[in-house]
Design an enzyme around this catalytic site. Sequence first.
Site, mmCIF file in Angstrom:
data_model
loop_
_atom_site.group_PDB
_atom_site.id
_atom_site.type_symbol
_atom_site.label_atom_id
_atom_site.label_comp_id
_atom_site.label_asym_id
_atom_site.label_seq_id
_atom_site.Cartn_x
_atom_site.Cartn_y
_atom_site.Cartn_z
ATOM 1 N N SER A 158 -1.533 7.139 2.897
ATOM 2 C CA SER A 158 -2.269 7.532 3.270
ATOM 3 C C SER A 158 -3.936 7.275 2.607
ATOM 4 O O SER A 158 -3.777 5.929 1.374
ATOM 5 C CB SER A 158 -2.692 9.091 2.325
ATOM 6 O OG SER A 158 -3.735 9.761 2.999
ATOM 7 N N TYR A 169 -0.998 14.431 -4.590
ATOM 8 C CA TYR A 169 -0.969 14.019 -2.802
ATOM 9 C C TYR A 169 -0.914 12.151 -3.134
ATOM 10 O O TYR A 169 0.043 12.155 -2.740
ATOM 11 C CB TYR A 169 -1.601 14.419 -2.288
ATOM 12 C CG TYR A 169 -1.430 13.374 -0.987
ATOM 13 C CD1 TYR A 169 0.119 14.332 -0.123
ATOM 14 C CD2 TYR A 169 -2.414 13.189 -0.147
ATOM 15 C CE1 TYR A 169 -0.206 13.194 1.103
ATOM 16 C CE2 TYR A 169 -2.016 12.404 0.779
ATOM 17 C CZ TYR A 169 -1.140 12.405 1.625
ATOM 18 O OH TYR A 169 -1.149 12.275 2.769
#
Length: 274
Positions: A158, A169
């Site tokens: 990501s 995250y």
Amino acid sequence: MTGAPYAGQFLTPGRFAGKVAVVTGSAQGIGQKVAERIGAEGGAVVLVDRSELVHDVARDITRAAEAAGGSAAAVTADLETWAGAEQAVEAALTAHGRVDVLVNNVGGTIWARPYEEYDEEKIEQEIRRSLFPTLWSCRAALPAMLKQGAGTIVNVSSVATRGMHRVPYAAAKGGVNALTRSLAMEVAGRGIRVVATAPGGTEAPPRRVARGPEAESAVEKAWYQVIVDQTVESSFAKRYGTLDEQAAPIVFLASDEASYVTGSVLPVAGGDLG
């Protein structure tokens, strides 16, 4: 040629003929789109998800894949555990005798909030969700690929390794990037490529399986809106991508066309490099 987003209109027939591909997190979203694409290009696809919905997706893919010489089957497994990853790879090996491609797609932000608002449990859950499935699945597939002397692993990372309101995250996906580069260096001499894409914001249908609880309070909704605004602003294209725009580079990197690409993390985020 228009400026419209890629809508999945291009296929390369036979590109995955004779290949066995395991695609994780494939009951919906990017993983489902990747599995559809590999099946339509002649591959034998093993879809893996912890949701039983993955079996319905595999049945739908089978109808299109068979016309292209491919096939699809599904396995339910919890890839946050070593046992789940081992189970998924063993299912592919039992059915096909080999694993040529592994696409690690499991992961995603569970909560959106400033870091000081995360408690111990939430931090650990974010790391388990977005790092361990890739760690475990790589480890589970590696022995078969080493025995074959060939294989390709595509990890889905990501660009949110630099982003607002999702530090755990971001840390997990930073780990995926490090895993990609280190493992690529370790196994390149033994015929295995390890690469990754780093998607940006992606438009998708409503999730059939939620990653976590919906934002309820006005404060939680505002925290999530910060992510949306920052994602769009960081993209040169000033928009979210489509599922097809995310699947296309994953499928390319998984194919033999990308045979000289390894150890790379490709941002797919409209110009945002993360």
